[in-house]
Scaffold this motif. Structure first.
Motif, PDB file in Angstrom:
ATOM      1  N   ARG A 278       8.906 -28.484 -19.559  1.00 29.15           N
ATOM      2  CA  ARG A 278       8.955 -27.993 -18.212  1.00 29.15           C
ATOM      3  C   ARG A 278       9.022 -29.342 -17.291  1.00 29.15           C
ATOM      4  O   ARG A 278       8.616 -30.366 -17.635  1.00 29.15           O
ATOM      5  N   PRO A 279       9.560 -29.412 -16.032  1.00 35.10           N
ATOM      6  CA  PRO A 279       9.834 -30.633 -15.355  1.00 35.10           C
ATOM      7  C   PRO A 279       8.397 -31.278 -14.884  1.00 35.10           C
ATOM      8  O   PRO A 279       8.402 -32.394 -14.837  1.00 35.10           O
ATOM      9  N   GLU A 280       7.433 -30.540 -14.991  1.00 33.95           N
ATOM     10  CA  GLU A 280       6.133 -31.138 -14.734  1.00 33.95           C
ATOM     11  C   GLU A 280       5.448 -31.689 -15.885  1.00 33.95           C
ATOM     12  O   GLU A 280       4.416 -32.571 -15.674  1.00 33.95           O
ATOM     13  N   ASP A 281       6.006 -31.712 -16.863  1.00 34.54           N
ATOM     14  CA  ASP A 281       5.320 -32.254 -18.143  1.00 34.54           C
ATOM     15  C   ASP A 281       6.190 -33.751 -18.629  1.00 34.54           C
ATOM     16  O   ASP A 281       6.157 -34.175 -19.564  1.00 34.54           O
ATOM     17  N   VAL A 312       8.021 -34.328  -5.661  1.00 33.15           N
ATOM     18  CA  VAL A 312       9.407 -34.652  -5.624  1.00 33.15           C
ATOM     19  C   VAL A 312      10.009 -34.256  -6.908  1.00 33.15           C
ATOM     20  O   VAL A 312       9.636 -34.462  -8.036  1.00 33.15           O
ATOM     21  N   ASN A 313      11.282 -33.470  -6.719  1.00 33.42           N
ATOM     22  CA  ASN A 313      11.939 -33.164  -7.755  1.00 33.42           C
ATOM     23  C   ASN A 313      13.099 -34.298  -8.057  1.00 33.42           C
ATOM     24  O   ASN A 313      13.737 -34.587  -6.863  1.00 33.42           O
ATOM     25  N   ALA A 314      13.355 -34.961  -9.168  1.00 29.64           N
ATOM     26  CA  ALA A 314      14.428 -35.657  -9.398  1.00 29.64           C
ATOM     27  C   ALA A 314      15.180 -35.261 -10.370  1.00 29.64           C
ATOM     28  O   ALA A 314      14.748 -34.775 -11.509  1.00 29.64           O
ATOM     29  N   TYR A 315      16.388 -35.419 -10.288  1.00 30.07           N
ATOM     30  CA  TYR A 315      17.397 -34.717 -11.246  1.00 30.07           C
ATOM     31  C   TYR A 315      17.997 -36.251 -11.770  1.00 30.07           C
ATOM     32  O   TYR A 315      18.411 -37.021 -11.394  1.00 30.07           O
ATOM     33  N   GLY A 330      22.729 -29.399 -16.897  1.00 34.37           N
ATOM     34  CA  GLY A 330      23.595 -29.336 -18.227  1.00 34.37           C
ATOM     35  C   GLY A 330      23.128 -30.601 -18.996  1.00 34.37           C
ATOM     36  O   GLY A 330      22.077 -31.006 -19.150  1.00 34.37           O
ATOM     37  N   GLU A 331      23.954 -30.573 -20.103  1.00 33.15           N
ATOM     38  CA  GLU A 331      23.695 -31.562 -21.197  1.00 33.15           C
ATOM     39  C   GLU A 331      23.687 -32.948 -20.624  1.00 33.15           C
ATOM     40  O   GLU A 331      24.302 -33.429 -19.995  1.00 33.15           O
ATOM     41  N   GLY A 332      22.466 -33.574 -21.363  1.00 29.38           N
ATOM     42  CA  GLY A 332      22.309 -34.837 -20.853  1.00 29.38           C
ATOM     43  C   GLY A 332      21.697 -35.045 -19.358  1.00 29.38           C
ATOM     44  O   GLY A 332      21.441 -36.214 -18.889  1.00 29.38           O
ATOM     45  N   GLN A 333      21.299 -33.997 -18.980  1.00 27.26           N
ATOM     46  CA  GLN A 333      20.629 -33.967 -17.715  1.00 27.26           C
ATOM     47  C   GLN A 333      19.213 -33.474 -17.787  1.00 27.26           C
ATOM     48  O   GLN A 333      19.011 -32.521 -18.637  1.00 27.26           O
ATOM     49  N   LEU A 334      18.150 -33.833 -16.965  1.00 27.81           N
ATOM     50  CA  LEU A 334      16.885 -33.758 -16.786  1.00 27.81           C
ATOM     51  C   LEU A 334      16.395 -33.485 -15.661  1.00 27.81           C
ATOM     52  O   LEU A 334      16.478 -34.273 -14.462  1.00 27.81           O
ATOM     53  N   LEU A 335      15.556 -32.272 -15.271  1.00 28.19           N
ATOM     54  CA  LEU A 335      15.036 -32.162 -13.988  1.00 28.19           C
ATOM     55  C   LEU A 335      13.791 -32.454 -13.964  1.00 28.19           C
ATOM     56  O   LEU A 335      12.918 -31.950 -15.042  1.00 28.19           O
ATOM     57  N   ILE A 336      13.078 -33.502 -13.463  1.00 32.26           N
ATOM     58  CA  ILE A 336      11.469 -33.917 -13.501  1.00 32.26           C
ATOM     59  C   ILE A 336      10.788 -33.490 -12.171  1.00 32.26           C
ATOM     60  O   ILE A 336      11.591 -33.805 -10.912  1.00 32.26           O
ATOM     61  N   ASN A 337       9.484 -33.457 -12.152  1.00 31.53           N
ATOM     62  CA  ASN A 337       8.563 -33.256 -11.200  1.00 31.53           C
ATOM     63  C   ASN A 337       7.773 -34.318 -11.081  1.00 31.53           C
ATOM     64  O   ASN A 337       6.958 -34.703 -11.920  1.00 31.53           O
ATOM     65  N   LEU A 338       7.857 -34.942  -9.784  1.00 29.91           N
ATOM     66  CA  LEU A 338       6.891 -36.455  -9.522  1.00 29.91           C
ATOM     67  C   LEU A 338       5.980 -36.227  -8.472  1.00 29.91           C
ATOM     68  O   LEU A 338       6.173 -35.385  -7.681  1.00 29.91           O
ATOM     69  N   ALA A 339       4.982 -37.115  -8.642  1.00 30.54           N
ATOM     70  CA  ALA A 339       3.991 -37.009  -7.313  1.00 30.54           C
ATOM     71  C   ALA A 339       4.702 -37.439  -6.111  1.00 30.54           C
ATOM     72  O   ALA A 339       5.752 -38.185  -6.321  1.00 30.54           O
TER      73      ALA A 339
END
Lengths: 375, 332
Positions: A278-281, A312-315, A330-339
């Motif tokens: 998950r993005p927050e992990d 903040v969502n960061a792709y 997609g492949e090789g991409q990741l969405l993360i959730n930051l403070a």
């Protein structure tokens, strides 16, 4: 008030199977939500419970009584429809009392019940208005009053909030929860909006292509999704998936490598699996102490940043050569959730870690979950 | 008419066409125009006038062609019997309003009108009832063979009604013992059934089509809601779908009523023409035509009397149609 039991419910139209062998037990007073993408069969399932369509196979019990072949009026249910479906040629009083009048209740009893129901949904003083003179929210409240006035064994709600604007939808959502607490009646709710499902229900039934995927309390669906579909459907923004295969000392994909002992998780080297996170992990390497048990760090490039206020969502791209797809998943991409105060900019090279406790593994062939934690 | 705003503009002198006309006048001061040419030029420079003129011409034309026959019926009716050969186009030759009373004295004409009225009413009720059921099935249910059956219904209306006459006439003249307790002679000839049965069947397809179209427009959710609230499918049809389709039901009903009331062929052949044998209004009018003399004035008076009930009915139904439309019943 009654329990609702579905046993082997199947609905086939000529060459399409809309609902496939659905088994579900809903307890007395429970709030269960059917959730799934459009056309997944959740509305059809509800229609079979209501009796508006007959199942091809299977039986339905309401309150321990087999109602499979009973017409809708004899099932002790009431329903709130997506398009509200008030009778346009009747005023509010006539709409609410329609079912009572058909059942030949005494006039005094009808008046008393209508007043009580109108009171619950705050419709006092609108009894002689026509539906065309009312706002969307008011009409929705009339529809709910019409549903509760008969004291049914179970409420069926088919996307009742879909036609309301965003603000009203949130308001009605809390109203419905309050209503459920007050009436303590079984409620079956259909929606395609996982946020409504998460916030309101005692349990969620996730449905895809007519097949029940998982029935569990909202947080269990979120934390321990039974398969890839549930993992991707529940939660917003959705879970990241990384496809790869099991190697001798863990998992390997084109851009990532996570160490674990294949044997303890029941996978064998060479097996194709998907890692879900998950993005927050996902955390920056500098913040890795926030993760209960960080993996080793990966290189990534910040592609797009979306400040949301509280976060903040960061792709991210795992490599500068990765071609970013439109939705960034997609492949090789990741969405993360930051403070929100994290200092990163688009184009930065960063290093990230994942929280091993929240890494999900799925078998790619079957889609089933293998584990929800690597610890 | 939508001509008003542009008419205002041209009055202000801002209208380009007017400027053009003025310029044309300035450019060709010498041109001597005839009356027609001047009129044509005026129309070209200000087309709104031409549109308005044609609108009035067309309206008056249609009003005259539809209303003048009625007026002339009145003229004939008021003309005394002895002056019938001199009846004028615009004015009656004499004034004899007593013809409207004589109509009922010469013959029991009221009985003929009552017969027709009753037959038309029964036929309308039957057609609306059966048409509603059929319209519901064709408009709201999906089943195999739906289109084929719809076509079959259509085919019935393709036949000329005369094609049914001989078999029906023979059938209605056959004595059926089962019917004896109900109908004195045991046959349908000389009963209202002999007229309303074939006519209902002939006008049914049209009503089915009208009702089918209206019923199919009612959102599924409303029917579902009614069924969950406690009606059967039939209950949902008559409590929700029919009231919401009031304009369509009124249209089908009025069309059927007028058609049956005015029908000539079956009406004139299915009874022996006596008022006690349920002969309809039309037979009554024809009865003023004796062997040696045709009482045109009484025929005209009877025609006017016969039109009145229908005219009243249509006016009443019209109100229903309009109110049904304006309440915006089907608006979600």
């Amino acid at each position: 008030m009654a329990s609702v039991t579905l046993e082997g419910i199947t609905k086939r139209y000529e060459d399409v199977t809309a609902v496939d062998d659905m088994n579900l037990e809903i307890e007395d007073g429970e709030f269960v939500t059917f959730v799934g993408p459009s056309g997944c069969g959740k509305s059809t399932t509800m229609e079979t419970i209501a009796g508006l369509t007959l199942p091809t196979e299977g039986t339905i019990e309401i309150g321990g009584r087999d109602v499979t072949n009973l017409p809708p009026k004899d099932r002790g249910i009431s329903m709130v429809f997506q398009n509200i479906a008030l009778f346009p040629h009747m005023d509010v009083y006539d709409n609410i009392s329609f079912g009572l009048r058909l059942r030949k209740y005494e006039q005094e009893e009808v008046d008393r019940r209508v007043e009580e129901a109108a009171d619950i949904v705050q419709l006092e003083g609108m009894m002689d208005r026509m539906p065309s003179e009312m706002s969307g929210g008011q009409r929705q409240r009339v529809a709910i009053a019409r549903a509760i006035v008969r004291n049914p064994d179970a409420f069926l709600m088919d996307e009742p909030l879909a036609n309301l604007d965003a603000e009203l939808r949130v308001h009605m959502r809390t109203q419905l929860q309050r209503l459920h607490r007050e009436l303590d009646t079984t409620i079956i709710y259909v929606t395609h909006d996982q946020a409504q499902a998460m916030t309101m229900s005692d349990r969620i039934a996730v449905i895809n292509s007519g097949v029940l995927q998982q029935v569990a309390p909202p947080l269990e669906c979120y934390n321990e999704p039974a398969n890839l579909f549930v993992a991707g459907f529940i939660g917003s923004p959705a879970m990241n998936f990384i496809e790869g295969e099991v190697v001798d000392d863990g998992f390997e994909s084109v851009y990532t490598q996570i160490d674990f002992d294949p044997e303890t998780h029941g996978v064998s080297p060479g097996q194709e699996i998907t890692v879900g996170i998950r993005p927050e992990d996902v955390f920056l390497e500098a913040d890795s102490r926030k993760a209960a048990s960080p993996t080793k760090a990966f290189d990534a490039v910040v592609d797009v940043i979306e400040p949301m206020g509280k976060e903040v969502n960061a792709y991210l791209l795992f490599d500068r050569d990765v071609e970013a797809s439109a939705e960034g998943r997609g492949e090789g991409q990741l969405l993360i959730n930051l403070a929100p105060d994290t200092e990163i900019a688009e184009g930065d090279d960063i290093r990230i870690v994942m929280d091993r406790e929240n890494v999900h593994l799925f078998d790619r062939a079957s889609g089933d979950a293998i584990t929800h934690s690597l610890e | 008419m939508s001509a008003d705003p542009t008419a205002d503009e041209s009055a202000d002198g801002d209208d380009p066409t007017v400027e053009m006309a003025e310029q044309a006048k300035a450019d060709e001061p010498e041109l001597d125009r005839g009356l027609v040419e001047a009129w044509a030029a005026k129309m070209i420079s200000n087309p709104d006038r031409a549109y308005r003129a044609t609108f009035y011409v067309a309206t008056i034309f249609f009003l005259v062609t539809t209303l003048f026959p009625f007026y002339w019926l009145l003229v004939v009716a008021l003309t005394p019997r002895n002056n019938l050969s001199e009846v004028g186009v615009f004015l009656p030759a004499g004034f004899n309003p007593a013809a409207f009373i004589e109509v009922f004295q010469t013959l029991p004409f009221h009985r003929y009108v009552f017969n027709s009225f009753l037959i038309a009413t029964i036929a309308t009720v039957a057609v609306l009832l059966v048409g509603s059921l059929a319209g519901y099935v064709f408009g709201r249910l999906r089943f195999r063979g739906r289109n084929a059956m719809l076509l079959l219904v259509l085919v019935t209306s393709f036949f000329p009604p005369a094609a049914f006459f001989i078999p029906l006439n023979r059938l209605f003249n056959t004595n059926v013992d089962v019917l004896r307790p109900l109908i004195s002679a045991g046959s349908l000839y000389n009963t209202p059934y002999a007229i309303f049965i074939p006519l209902s069947a002939i006008f049914l397809p049209l009503s089915i089509f009208i009702l089918m179209t209206f019923y199919s427009q009612i959102p599924d959710g409303l029917e579902d809601a009614a069924r969950v609230e406690g009606t059967t499918r039939l209950g949902a049809l008559f409590r929700v779908i029919v009231p919401l389709s009031a304009p369509g039901v009124a249209t089908a009903g009025v069309l059927t009523f007028i058609s049956v009331y005015n029908e000539y062929f079956f009406s004139s052949l299915m009874t022996d023409g006596r008022p006690g044998s349920w002969a309809p209004m039309l037979e009554g009018i024809l009865r003023f035509q004796g062997e040696f003399e045709v009482l045109y004035n009484l025929m005209a008076a009877a025609s006017i009397v016969a039109v009145l009930p229908v005219a009243i009915l249509v006016v009443v139904a019209q109100e229903k149609i309009v109110s049904g439309l304006t309440t915006g019943a089907v608006k979600e």
